[in-house]
Structure formats: structure tokens, C-alpha cells
Write a protein that holds these residues in place. Structure first.
Motif, mmCIF file in Angstrom:
data_model
loop_
_atom_site.group_PDB
_atom_site.id
_atom_site.type_symbol
_atom_site.label_atom_id
_atom_site.label_comp_id
_atom_site.label_asym_id
_atom_site.label_seq_id
_atom_site.Cartn_x
_atom_site.Cartn_y
_atom_site.Cartn_z
ATOM 1 N N VAL A 7 0.831 -1.202 0.000
ATOM 2 C CA VAL A 7 0.000 0.000 0.000
ATOM 3 C C VAL A 7 0.869 1.258 0.000
ATOM 4 O O VAL A 7 0.619 2.221 -0.746
ATOM 5 C CB VAL A 7 -0.946 -0.006 1.213
ATOM 6 N N CYS A 8 1.921 1.266 0.815
ATOM 7 C CA CYS A 8 2.770 2.456 0.928
ATOM 8 C C CYS A 8 3.523 2.738 -0.370
ATOM 9 O O CYS A 8 3.559 3.886 -0.846
ATOM 10 C CB CYS A 8 3.752 2.279 2.088
ATOM 11 N N VAL A 9 4.118 1.711 -0.961
ATOM 12 C CA VAL A 9 4.897 1.925 -2.180
ATOM 13 C C VAL A 9 3.986 2.299 -3.345
ATOM 14 O O VAL A 9 4.309 3.185 -4.156
ATOM 15 C CB VAL A 9 5.736 0.677 -2.507
ATOM 16 N N SER A 10 2.841 1.658 -3.465
ATOM 17 C CA SER A 10 1.903 2.015 -4.539
ATOM 18 C C SER A 10 1.380 3.434 -4.364
ATOM 19 O O SER A 10 1.205 4.170 -5.354
ATOM 20 C CB SER A 10 0.741 1.026 -4.575
ATOM 21 N N THR A 11 1.172 3.869 -3.119
ATOM 22 C CA THR A 11 0.754 5.252 -2.867
ATOM 23 C C THR A 11 1.838 6.234 -3.281
ATOM 24 O O THR A 11 1.560 7.271 -3.904
ATOM 25 C CB THR A 11 0.424 5.426 -1.379
ATOM 26 N N LEU A 12 3.077 5.925 -2.970
ATOM 27 C CA LEU A 12 4.189 6.799 -3.353
ATOM 28 C C LEU A 12 4.299 6.926 -4.865
ATOM 29 O O LEU A 12 4.497 8.032 -5.402
ATOM 30 C CB LEU A 12 5.486 6.258 -2.757
ATOM 31 N N VAL A 13 4.165 5.821 -5.578
ATOM 32 C CA VAL A 13 4.275 5.851 -7.040
ATOM 33 C C VAL A 13 3.119 6.648 -7.663
ATOM 34 O O VAL A 13 3.331 7.476 -8.560
ATOM 35 C CB VAL A 13 4.319 4.422 -7.604
ATOM 36 N N THR A 14 1.899 6.432 -7.184
ATOM 37 C CA THR A 14 0.752 7.136 -7.761
ATOM 38 C C THR A 14 0.835 8.636 -7.517
ATOM 39 O O THR A 14 0.614 9.444 -8.429
ATOM 40 C CB THR A 14 -0.554 6.583 -7.177
ATOM 41 N N VAL A 15 1.170 9.040 -6.299
ATOM 42 C CA VAL A 15 1.222 10.476 -5.984
ATOM 43 C C VAL A 15 2.353 11.157 -6.737
ATOM 44 O O VAL A 15 2.182 12.262 -7.280
ATOM 45 C CB VAL A 15 1.362 10.667 -4.469
ATOM 46 N N SER A 16 3.526 10.544 -6.810
ATOM 47 C CA SER A 16 4.648 11.167 -7.523
ATOM 48 C C SER A 16 4.359 11.289 -9.016
ATOM 49 O O SER A 16 4.677 12.316 -9.642
ATOM 50 C CB SER A 16 5.922 10.361 -7.294
ATOM 51 N N THR A 17 3.740 10.282 -9.615
ATOM 52 C CA THR A 17 3.406 10.358 -11.038
ATOM 53 C C THR A 17 2.387 11.452 -11.308
ATOM 54 O O THR A 17 2.536 12.248 -12.250
ATOM 55 C CB THR A 17 2.863 9.009 -11.526
ATOM 56 N N MET A 18 1.358 11.523 -10.475
ATOM 57 C CA MET A 18 0.356 12.572 -10.636
ATOM 58 C C MET A 18 0.962 13.953 -10.457
ATOM 59 O O MET A 18 0.635 14.895 -11.187
ATOM 60 C CB MET A 18 -0.782 12.367 -9.630
ATOM 61 N N ALA A 19 1.844 14.111 -9.490
ATOM 62 C CA ALA A 19 2.449 15.412 -9.244
ATOM 63 C C ALA A 19 3.286 15.876 -10.435
ATOM 64 O O ALA A 19 3.240 17.053 -10.826
ATOM 65 C CB ALA A 19 3.303 15.353 -7.974
ATOM 66 N N VAL A 20 4.044 14.960 -11.036
ATOM 67 C CA VAL A 20 4.885 15.354 -12.180
ATOM 68 C C VAL A 20 4.016 15.734 -13.385
ATOM 69 O O VAL A 20 4.281 16.732 -14.064
ATOM 70 C CB VAL A 20 5.860 14.213 -12.528
ATOM 71 N N VAL A 21 2.961 14.961 -13.663
ATOM 72 C CA VAL A 21 2.076 15.305 -14.782
ATOM 73 C C VAL A 21 1.364 16.623 -14.512
ATOM 74 O O VAL A 21 1.146 17.428 -15.433
ATOM 75 C CB VAL A 21 1.079 14.161 -15.034
ATOM 76 N N ASP A 22 1.009 16.906 -13.259
ATOM 77 C CA ASP A 22 0.408 18.197 -12.915
ATOM 78 C C ASP A 22 1.376 19.349 -13.167
ATOM 79 O O ASP A 22 0.976 20.430 -13.606
ATOM 80 C CB ASP A 22 -0.038 18.191 -11.460
ATOM 81 N N LEU A 23 2.641 19.129 -12.880
ATOM 82 C CA LEU A 23 3.638 20.164 -13.170
ATOM 83 C C LEU A 23 3.743 20.434 -14.668
ATOM 84 O O LEU A 23 3.930 21.590 -15.088
ATOM 85 C CB LEU A 23 4.995 19.747 -12.604
ATOM 86 N N TYR A 24 3.633 19.401 -15.481
ATOM 87 C CA TYR A 24 3.618 19.603 -16.928
ATOM 88 C C TYR A 24 2.415 20.461 -17.338
ATOM 89 O O TYR A 24 2.544 21.380 -18.161
ATOM 90 C CB TYR A 24 3.586 18.259 -17.654
ATOM 91 N N LEU A 25 1.251 20.157 -16.785
ATOM 92 C CA LEU A 25 0.059 20.930 -17.134
ATOM 93 C C LEU A 25 0.179 22.378 -16.677
ATOM 94 O O LEU A 25 -0.225 23.306 -17.400
ATOM 95 C CB LEU A 25 -1.180 20.277 -16.512
ATOM 96 N N LEU A 26 0.718 22.602 -15.481
ATOM 97 C CA LEU A 26 0.895 23.971 -15.001
ATOM 98 C C LEU A 26 1.888 24.738 -15.862
ATOM 99 O O LEU A 26 1.670 25.907 -16.212
ATOM 100 C CB LEU A 26 1.377 23.951 -13.548
ATOM 101 N N GLU A 27 2.982 24.086 -16.204
ATOM 102 C CA GLU A 27 3.983 24.751 -17.052
ATOM 103 C C GLU A 27 3.409 25.110 -18.418
ATOM 104 O O GLU A 27 3.662 26.186 -18.954
ATOM 105 C CB GLU A 27 5.190 23.828 -17.177
ATOM 106 N N GLN A 28 2.617 24.236 -18.982
ATOM 107 C CA GLN A 28 2.010 24.512 -20.286
ATOM 108 C C GLN A 28 0.993 25.641 -20.203
ATOM 109 O O GLN A 28 0.949 26.514 -21.069
ATOM 110 C CB GLN A 28 1.334 23.247 -20.820
ATOM 111 N N SER A 29 0.172 25.633 -19.179
ATOM 112 C CA SER A 29 -0.857 26.671 -19.070
ATOM 113 C C SER A 29 -0.262 28.037 -18.785
ATOM 114 O O SER A 29 -0.690 29.046 -19.347
ATOM 115 C CB SER A 29 -1.849 26.299 -17.964
#
Length: 303
Positions: A7-29
């Protein structure tokens, strides 16, 4: 229930992936709208709160699925993968749209970094959710790892096909002439086809692995559905998509390495299916032919 490290490792992977893709969206906007150097602290905090809210919702939904499923680990894995990938692909759709509408010179390094991130995080999350390291005995663990290798290679194949939609390809070209690429309807078709494959095929693999590892399950195993789905959707359809893009549209983003992989995997899987079909027919002959002498001796003794 579900092991805490999983549970802990899967949570870390999901949150980090979402955060990086969000940074891409913010940078583009931000850069696409007013040319501001980067997103502000408040915008990053708002995006982080959104990811935390997504994590909490995912936690409650996964807990509900776990309580209802026959296998808690299988229910948790399917629910987390389905919800995580649905939201991730929605964000990637806007990333692709923003890259297509971008007026700046393309940044190939940033786009390839996004592809590298996804090619590491998605297979890693799938391997974590399978829980292959917790399986016993050792023979079962080795069998599962052999099957997981094909699933991971198929995931990388689909990600490579989808990554061609956001990696640098258009623009002004070398002499000011735009390069030829796929039309927008074809790119949308490829994106949602890859989205469906990434969403469904790992869930099928997780379900089959969970069903065959249930405690107390006896009897003959059912024939796996994933190899046939992989043969049709990955090795045939994606081969046709890559071949059409390379020959008809002369798309430079087509990966010839995965094109060769599709041809090789198609030949291997078809030959394996044919050998199994021959063995099944041969098994029937082995079963019935040795019974003939026994039947003759029994008939002679009766007479």
C-alpha cells in the motif's frame, strides 16, 4: 488484508506520477498563456491539495472494494489501477492537446522525460500491485514472474505508441516546411485505443494472477485469457497501426524496434499456440490408443 508495504509503495508511485504530470500541465498553461516563467507557489499548493484529495478518495474506494472482493489484494489492485489510470490518461490528453496547440519551439528533452517517467512508473506500479514477492511456493513465484514479463513488455509497447502523440514531431522542420504527421482524428483514435489497452489489459492480468493464487483453490486451471487478448490487441492491431503510420503517413515517430518486437512476438505466440494444439491432439491419441490392447484382452477373456 493487503500488505502495508504494498500500500505504501503504490501510494508513493501514484502520488509522484500525478504530481509530475500536474507540473507539466501547469507549465504549459502558464507559459502558453502569458509567458510567466513558471507556476506560482499557490498554484502548486492547489494542485498538491487536488492530488491529496484524489489519494483520499482512492483510499476509501479501494477499502470498499477490498471488503467486497473475494481476494482483498486483487480487489485493491484492480480498483487502484483503474482509478489511477483513468485520471492519469485524462491529464495526458490535455498534455497532448497543449503540445499540439503550442506556439513555442518544441522542447524534445521535456517530452522525452515525460515518456521516461511513464515507462518507469506504470510498469513499476503494476509489478507492485501483483505482489509476486509474497507468493509461495518458489515455483509459483517463478511462474508468475515469467507471465509478468510479457505484461510489462506489452505495457511498454502501448506506452511507446502513445508517446508518439506528445513527443516532438511537428513544427517548422528544417526548411520552414511542416513535417507530415497523422491527422487529428487518427491521433485521437490512437490515444483512446492506447488508453483502453492500458486500462483493461493489466486489470485482466491482475485478475487472472489473483484467481490462480487464491488459497484453497483446487482443480484444473482455466486457460488464461490475457495471452489471446495480447495477441490480438497488441501484436496484431498495434502492428497494423504502426505499419499504417510508417507506410501510409510516413510518420517519423514510429518505433521500428517495437515494430520488430510485434512481428517476433506474433510468430512466437502463433507457433506456441500451434504446438499446444498439436500436443492436445496427440494427448488424445495417447489416451485412447493404449486402451485398445487392454480391450482386446478383456474381450478374449470374456469369450
Amino acid at each position: 488484508m493487503v500488505p502495508t508495504p504494498q500500500v505504501c509503495v503504490s501510494t508513493l508511485v501514484t502520488v509522484s506520477t500525478m504530481a509530475v504530470v500536474d507540473l507539466y500541465l501547469l507549465e504549459q498553461s502558464m507559459l502558453g498563456a502569458r509567458g510567466i516563467p513558471g507556476p506560482s507557489v499557490w498554484q502548486c499548493a492547489a494542485v498538491l491539495l487536488g492530488d491529496v484529495g484524489f489519494l483520499l478518495a482512492l483510499r476509501f474506494v479501494s477499502a470498499g472494494v477490498v471488503s467486497e472482493a473475494r481476494s482483498p489484494r486483487r480487489g485493491f489492485a484492480n480498483a487502484l489501477w483503474f482509478l489511477f489510470l483513468s485520471l492519469l490518461q485524462l491529464k495526458l490528453f490535455f498534455v497532448c492537446h497543449n503540445y499540439r496547440q503550442e506556439r513555442r519551439p518544441p522542447d524534445p528533452l521535456a517530452r522525452k522525460t515525460l515518456t521516461l517517467l511513464l515507462s518507469i512508473c506504470l510498469p513499476s506500479l503494476f509489478l507492485i500491485l501483483t505482489g509476486a514477492d509474497h507468493m509461495t511456493p518458489l515455483r509459483r513465484k517463478q511462474e508468475v514472474r515469467g507471465r509478468l514479463l510479457w505484461v510489462v513488455v506489452d505495457l511498454l509497447d502501448v506506452l511507446d505508441l502513445q508517446a508518439g502523440l506528445w513527443e516532438a514531431h511537428g513544427g517548422a522542420g528544417t526548411a520552414g516546411v511542416p513535417e507530415q504527421g497523422l491527422p487529428i482524428w487518427a491521433e485521437g483514435l490512437v490515444f483512446f485505443y492506447c488508453y483502453a489497452l492500458l486500462l483493461l489489459l493489466p486489470c485482466v492480468a491482475l485478475t487472472e494472477l489473483g484467481a490462480t493464487s487464491l488459497p484453497g483453490q483446487r482443480g484444473p486451471r482455466k486457460e488464461a485469457l490475457y495471452p489471446w487478448l495480447s495477441l490480438v490487441t497488441i501484436n496484431i492491431f498495434t502492428l497494423a497501426l504502426r505499419g499504417t503510420g510508417m507506410l501510409w503517413y510516413r510518420d517519423p515517430r514510429v518505433s521500428t524496434v517495437f515494430l520488430g518486437k510485434n512481428l517476433l512476438a506474433l510468430a512466437v505466440k502463433l507457433s506456441s499456440a500451434w504446438e499446444r494444439h498439436v500436443q492436445d491432439r496427440g494427448g488424445v491419441m495417447i489416451i485412447f490408443f493404449p486402451l485398445i490392447p487392454q480391450a482386446r484382452t478383456q474381450m478374449s477373456s470374456i469369450n
